[in-house]
Design an enzyme around this catalytic site. Structure first.
Site, PDB file in Angstrom:
ATOM      1  CG  ASN A 125      -2.044   0.887   1.252  1.00  0.00           C
ATOM      2  OD1 ASN A 125      -2.730   0.987   2.265  1.00  0.00           O
ATOM      3  ND2 ASN A 125      -2.329   1.573   0.162  1.00  0.00           N
ATOM      4  CG  ASN A 166      -8.784   7.932  -0.109  1.00  0.00           C
ATOM      5  OD1 ASN A 166      -7.920   7.286   0.478  1.00  0.00           O
ATOM      6  ND2 ASN A 166     -10.072   7.704   0.072  1.00  0.00           N
ATOM      7  CB  CYS A 209      -4.521   5.247   6.082  1.00  0.00           C
ATOM      8  SG  CYS A 209      -3.566   4.087   5.075  1.00  0.00           S
ATOM      9  N   GLY A 210      -4.347   2.557   8.350  1.00  0.00           N
ATOM     10  CA  GLY A 210      -3.447   1.789   9.200  1.00  0.00           C
ATOM     11  C   GLY A 210      -2.082   1.559   8.589  1.00  0.00           C
ATOM     12  CG  ASN A 211      -1.351  -0.992   5.233  1.00  0.00           C
ATOM     13  OD1 ASN A 211      -1.002  -1.765   6.123  1.00  0.00           O
ATOM     14  ND2 ASN A 211      -2.132  -1.374   4.241  1.00  0.00           N
ATOM     15  CG  ASN A 223     -11.267   3.785   7.452  1.00  0.00           C
ATOM     16  OD1 ASN A 223     -11.338   2.864   8.266  1.00  0.00           O
ATOM     17  ND2 ASN A 223     -10.336   3.820   6.524  1.00  0.00           N
ATOM     18  CD  GLU A 244      -7.419   1.217   0.797  1.00  0.00           C
ATOM     19  OE1 GLU A 244      -7.558   2.328   1.346  1.00  0.00           O
ATOM     20  OE2 GLU A 244      -6.334   0.615   0.728  1.00  0.00           O
ATOM     21  NE  ARG A 245     -14.111   6.500   2.525  1.00  0.00           N
ATOM     22  CZ  ARG A 245     -14.344   7.050   3.712  1.00  0.00           C
ATOM     23  NH1 ARG A 245     -15.564   7.419   4.047  1.00  0.00           N
ATOM     24  NH2 ARG A 245     -13.356   7.206   4.574  1.00  0.00           N
ATOM     25  CB  CYS A 254      -6.853  -1.978   3.045  1.00  0.00           C
ATOM     26  SG  CYS A 254      -7.915  -0.816   3.938  1.00  0.00           S
ATOM     27  N   GLY A 255      -4.744  -1.568   5.861  1.00  0.00           N
ATOM     28  CA  GLY A 255      -4.602  -1.863   7.284  1.00  0.00           C
ATOM     29  C   GLY A 255      -5.914  -1.834   8.037  1.00  0.00           C
TER      30      GLY A 255
END
Length: 292
Positions: free
Chosen positions: A13, A66, A75-77, A166, A217-218, A226-227
């Protein structure tokens, strides 16, 4: 005008990271999207902005944009890359930092082996907080999880809805590689029952401690990892009674480890953060103007 950037990724990511402490930045969504463009810009799934915190008890402000230029909650990553960035650049000497995100505080810890653990906070299931409009949809209960059915491409797809800061809609599929993620993902993402759109997760259970996952992902489309999507998927699987913590989540970009002790408890995500290269962005060539 020229602006220094760092290109990073967390399990594939990928991100453009900008230091908004050294150079205050206030781009429009169109400008963020131009930087993220893989043909005419640097190229990234998302863009991360490091800023000074507005709170005395927090180390930094962490903002995420985004690929389409819209700002999002978490966003985790990206969080793993964020803490590696501020550590490598000497912006902090702490092993654990607290960062301000759009909807709260996240705690990020550098491990001795270079992996990063992120306290993602407790998941939220209330429909109004995603937001999600389930009125009139078929429902079913599995374990502690309530699922809702959508008709997508002529199929009934049962979704677990989870917010990890999110919104996520997670379904279990037999084979993530065979499932039409690229066809169904955008239909779920923009479905009318999700007023602010949603991240669509497609999870294949391997065993009680291992899954495969793809996420549409949105605002970004399918990404290599995606984390927050991994966290939401594991939470949904545990609540359905199908998984036990910790869970290894295999994505196209690499593996993440997710641990969760149950409702009301924080989700802990551990995974890699990698710096790929650094460069200088020519804002004039992109027809961008940084507002200071």
């Amino acid at each position: 005008m020229k602006l220094h950037f760092t290109k990073m990724h967390g399990a594939g990511n990928d991100f453009v990271v900008l230091d908004g402490i050294q150079t205050p930045i206030d781009f429009t969504p169109e400008q963020w999207a131009a930087i993220a463009d893989r043909h005419f810009g640097v190229g990234a799934d998302q863009l991360l902005l490091v800023e000074r915190s507005t709170r005395p008890d927090v180390d930094f402000r962490y903002r995420i944009f985004n690929h389409d230029g819209g700002e999002v909650e978490h966003c985790g990553n990206g969080a793993r890359c964020f803490v590696k960035f501020v550590t490598d650049r000497g912006l902090t000497d702490k092993r654990t930092v607290r960062v301000e995100v759009m909807n709260g505080i996240a705690t990020l810890t550098m491990q001795d082996d270079g992996q990063v653990t992120v306290d993602m906070g407790a998941p939220v299931f209330e429909a109004a907080r995603l937001p999600f409009l389930p009125e009139g949809l078929p429902t079913r209960t599995q374990g502690d999880d309530t699922q809702h059915a959508l008709q997508i491409n002529g199929r009934t797809e049962w979704l677990s809805t989870v917010s990890m800061g999110n919104p996520h809609a997670v379904q279990i599929v037999d084979d993530t590689e065979a499932f039409p993620v690229l066809e169904d993902g955008p239909l779920i993402e923009s479905h009318a029952v999700f007023p602010r759109r949603v991240n669509a997760g497609f999870m294949q259970i391997v065993d009680r401690h291992s899954v495969r996952l793809r996420v549409y992902e949105r605002g970004a489309g399918e990404t290599l990892a995606c984390g927050t999507g991994a966290c939401a998927a594991v939470v949904a699987g545990i609540r359905r009674g199908l998984l036990d913590s910790p869970v290894k989540v295999a994505t196209h970009g690499g593996d993440l480890t997710i641990a969760w002790a149950g409702d009301g408890q924080p989700v802990m995500m551990t995974g890699p953060a990698t710096t790929v290269f650094e460069g200088t962005l020519d804002l004039d060539a992109l027809k961008l103007t940084a507002a200071h």
